[in-house]
Scaffold this motif. Structure first.
Motif, PDB file in Angstrom:
ATOM      1  N   GLY A 166       0.777  -1.228   0.000  1.00 14.31           N
ATOM      2  CA  GLY A 166       0.000   0.000   0.000  1.00 14.31           C
ATOM      3  C   GLY A 166       0.814   1.285   0.000  1.00 14.31           C
ATOM      4  O   GLY A 166       0.248   2.368   0.030  1.00 14.31           O
ATOM      5  N   ALA A 167       2.147   1.190  -0.006  1.00 10.73           N
ATOM      6  CA  ALA A 167       2.984   2.395   0.005  1.00 10.73           C
ATOM      7  C   ALA A 167       2.871   3.129  -1.330  1.00 10.73           C
ATOM      8  O   ALA A 167       2.734   2.510  -2.384  1.00 10.73           O
ATOM      9  N   LYS A 168       2.945   4.439  -1.252  1.00  9.37           N
ATOM     10  CA  LYS A 168       2.961   5.261  -2.459  1.00  9.37           C
ATOM     11  C   LYS A 168       4.403   5.663  -2.715  1.00  9.37           C
ATOM     12  O   LYS A 168       5.053   6.263  -1.862  1.00  9.37           O
ATOM     13  N   LEU A 169       4.910   5.314  -3.886  1.00 10.48           N
ATOM     14  CA  LEU A 169       6.307   5.569  -4.221  1.00 10.48           C
ATOM     15  C   LEU A 169       6.415   6.386  -5.493  1.00 10.48           C
ATOM     16  O   LEU A 169       5.566   6.284  -6.379  1.00 10.48           O
ATOM     17  N   ASN A 170       7.476   7.159  -5.590  1.00 11.57           N
ATOM     18  CA  ASN A 170       7.821   7.823  -6.841  1.00 11.57           C
ATOM     19  C   ASN A 170       8.843   6.932  -7.530  1.00 11.57           C
ATOM     20  O   ASN A 170       9.991   6.866  -7.113  1.00 11.57           O
ATOM     21  N   ARG A 171       8.414   6.238  -8.578  1.00 10.56           N
ATOM     22  CA  ARG A 171       9.250   5.260  -9.259  1.00 10.56           C
ATOM     23  C   ARG A 171      10.151   5.919 -10.283  1.00 10.56           C
ATOM     24  O   ARG A 171       9.771   6.882 -10.950  1.00 10.56           O
ATOM     25  N   ASN A 172      11.330   5.356 -10.424  1.00  6.85           N
ATOM     26  CA  ASN A 172      12.234   5.721 -11.504  1.00  6.85           C
ATOM     27  C   ASN A 172      11.804   4.932 -12.741  1.00  6.85           C
ATOM     28  O   ASN A 172      11.087   3.936 -12.629  1.00  6.85           O
ATOM     29  N   PRO A 173      12.244   5.349 -13.937  1.00 13.84           N
ATOM     30  CA  PRO A 173      11.821   4.647 -15.156  1.00 13.84           C
ATOM     31  C   PRO A 173      12.129   3.143 -15.149  1.00 13.84           C
ATOM     32  O   PRO A 173      11.409   2.361 -15.754  1.00 13.84           O
ATOM     33  N   ASP A 174      13.178   2.722 -14.434  1.00  8.64           N
ATOM     34  CA  ASP A 174      13.535   1.300 -14.400  1.00  8.64           C
ATOM     35  C   ASP A 174      12.786   0.512 -13.321  1.00  8.64           C
ATOM     36  O   ASP A 174      13.062  -0.663 -13.094  1.00  8.64           O
ATOM     37  N   GLY A 175      11.833   1.144 -12.640  1.00  8.35           N
ATOM     38  CA  GLY A 175      11.046   0.456 -11.621  1.00  8.35           C
ATOM     39  C   GLY A 175      11.604   0.584 -10.216  1.00  8.35           C
ATOM     40  O   GLY A 175      10.940   0.229  -9.244  1.00  8.35           O
ATOM     41  N   THR A 176      12.840   1.066 -10.092  1.00  9.38           N
ATOM     42  CA  THR A 176      13.406   1.306  -8.768  1.00  9.38           C
ATOM     43  C   THR A 176      12.762   2.562  -8.187  1.00  9.38           C
ATOM     44  O   THR A 176      11.989   3.238  -8.865  1.00  9.38           O
ATOM     45  N   ALA A 177      13.095   2.873  -6.970  1.00 10.74           N
ATOM     46  CA  ALA A 177      12.568   4.091  -6.352  1.00 10.74           C
ATOM     47  C   ALA A 177      13.625   4.651  -5.409  1.00 10.74           C
ATOM     48  O   ALA A 177      14.373   3.902  -4.784  1.00 10.74           O
ATOM     49  N   THR A 178      13.708   5.968  -5.354  1.00  5.98           N
ATOM     50  CA  THR A 178      14.552   6.639  -4.377  1.00  5.98           C
ATOM     51  C   THR A 178      13.604   7.337  -3.420  1.00  5.98           C
ATOM     52  O   THR A 178      12.717   8.074  -3.840  1.00  5.98           O
ATOM     53  N   GLN A 179      13.778   7.051  -2.135  1.00  3.81           N
ATOM     54  CA  GLN A 179      12.846   7.640  -1.175  1.00  3.81           C
ATOM     55  C   GLN A 179      13.572   8.135   0.058  1.00  3.81           C
ATOM     56  O   GLN A 179      14.623   7.648   0.424  1.00  3.81           O
ATOM     57  N   VAL A 180      12.952   9.133   0.658  1.00  3.59           N
ATOM     58  CA  VAL A 180      13.399   9.629   1.954  1.00  3.59           C
ATOM     59  C   VAL A 180      12.652   8.814   2.998  1.00  3.59           C
ATOM     60  O   VAL A 180      11.423   8.736   2.974  1.00  3.59           O
ATOM     61  N   THR A 181      13.400   8.184   3.880  1.00  3.89           N
ATOM     62  CA  THR A 181      12.803   7.409   4.963  1.00  3.89           C
ATOM     63  C   THR A 181      13.152   8.061   6.282  1.00  3.89           C
ATOM     64  O   THR A 181      14.306   8.422   6.521  1.00  3.89           O
ATOM     65  N   PHE A 182      12.154   8.224   7.114  1.00  2.00           N
ATOM     66  CA  PHE A 182      12.343   8.738   8.460  1.00  2.00           C
ATOM     67  C   PHE A 182      12.389   7.526   9.373  1.00  2.00           C
ATOM     68  O   PHE A 182      11.456   6.722   9.394  1.00  2.00           O
ATOM     69  N   ILE A 183      13.486   7.359  10.093  1.00  2.35           N
ATOM     70  CA  ILE A 183      13.654   6.206  10.982  1.00  2.35           C
ATOM     71  C   ILE A 183      13.347   6.668  12.397  1.00  2.35           C
ATOM     72  O   ILE A 183      14.154   7.335  13.041  1.00  2.35           O
ATOM     73  N   ALA A 184      12.156   6.336  12.862  1.00  2.00           N
ATOM     74  CA  ALA A 184      11.665   6.811  14.157  1.00  2.00           C
ATOM     75  C   ALA A 184      12.175   5.944  15.293  1.00  2.00           C
ATOM     76  O   ALA A 184      12.096   4.723  15.234  1.00  2.00           O
ATOM     77  N   SER A 185      12.674   6.608  16.319  1.00  2.00           N
ATOM     78  CA  SER A 185      13.061   5.899  17.542  1.00  2.00           C
ATOM     79  C   SER A 185      11.885   5.849  18.518  1.00  2.00           C
ATOM     80  O   SER A 185      11.842   5.014  19.408  1.00  2.00           O
TER      81      SER A 185
END
Length: 143
Positions: free
Chosen positions: A116-135
């Motif tokens: 169910g995640a919404k991603l901004n995909r690169n043309p090759d199907g990969t994705a670069t995303q900013v992840t917030f790692i919550a403590s």
């Protein structure tokens, strides 16, 4: 006696969820919240120093509650150490942690999209995303 203790261990999180604020992970500091837009715009400025953010939960992992989207920002939980309720969508959230910039393989991106995640995909199907790692995270039902 062990069965009673086990039943109570399962019941306490449910009651806490129904009663108000749900707390997971480490306690949050009294820091002034940083706007999520600032974190997403310049994630490299928030990779070494912990920041507090506030927003609304837009989405949650439907399988385990092992990630959430907070106003469009992907949030995971430090060391996979805690999860959030799978029905927390729409809740107000406060989270404290650091950012990471990740390049996801096509398989990883497909897996997250399947949850169910919404991603901004690169043309090759990969994705670069900013992840917030919550403590630590606090969730409160919006009224």
């Amino acid at each position: 006696m062990k069965r009673l203790a086990f039943a109570l261990a399962l019941l306490v999180p449910v009651l806490a969820f129904a009663a108000g604020t749900i707390k997971r992970g480490a306690p949050l500091s009294d820091a002034k919240p940083t706007p999520i837009a600032d974190v997403v715009k310049s994630p490299e400025n928030f990779t070494a120093k912990s920041v507090l953010v506030e927003g609304t939960v837009n989405n949650v992992c439907a399988q385990k509650g092992c990630w959430m989207e907070l106003e469009g920002m992907h949030v995971t939980f430090k060391d996979y150490g805690f999860f959030v309720p799978k029905n927390a969508k729409g809740y107000a959230a406060r989270a404290e942690g650091v950012t990471s910039i990740e390049k996801l393989s096509k398989d990883e991106a497909d897996h997250l999209a399947g949850e169910g995640a919404k991603l901004n995909r690169n043309p090759d199907g990969t994705a670069t995303q900013v992840t917030f790692i919550a403590s630590g995270v606090e969730l409160t039902a919006n009224k």
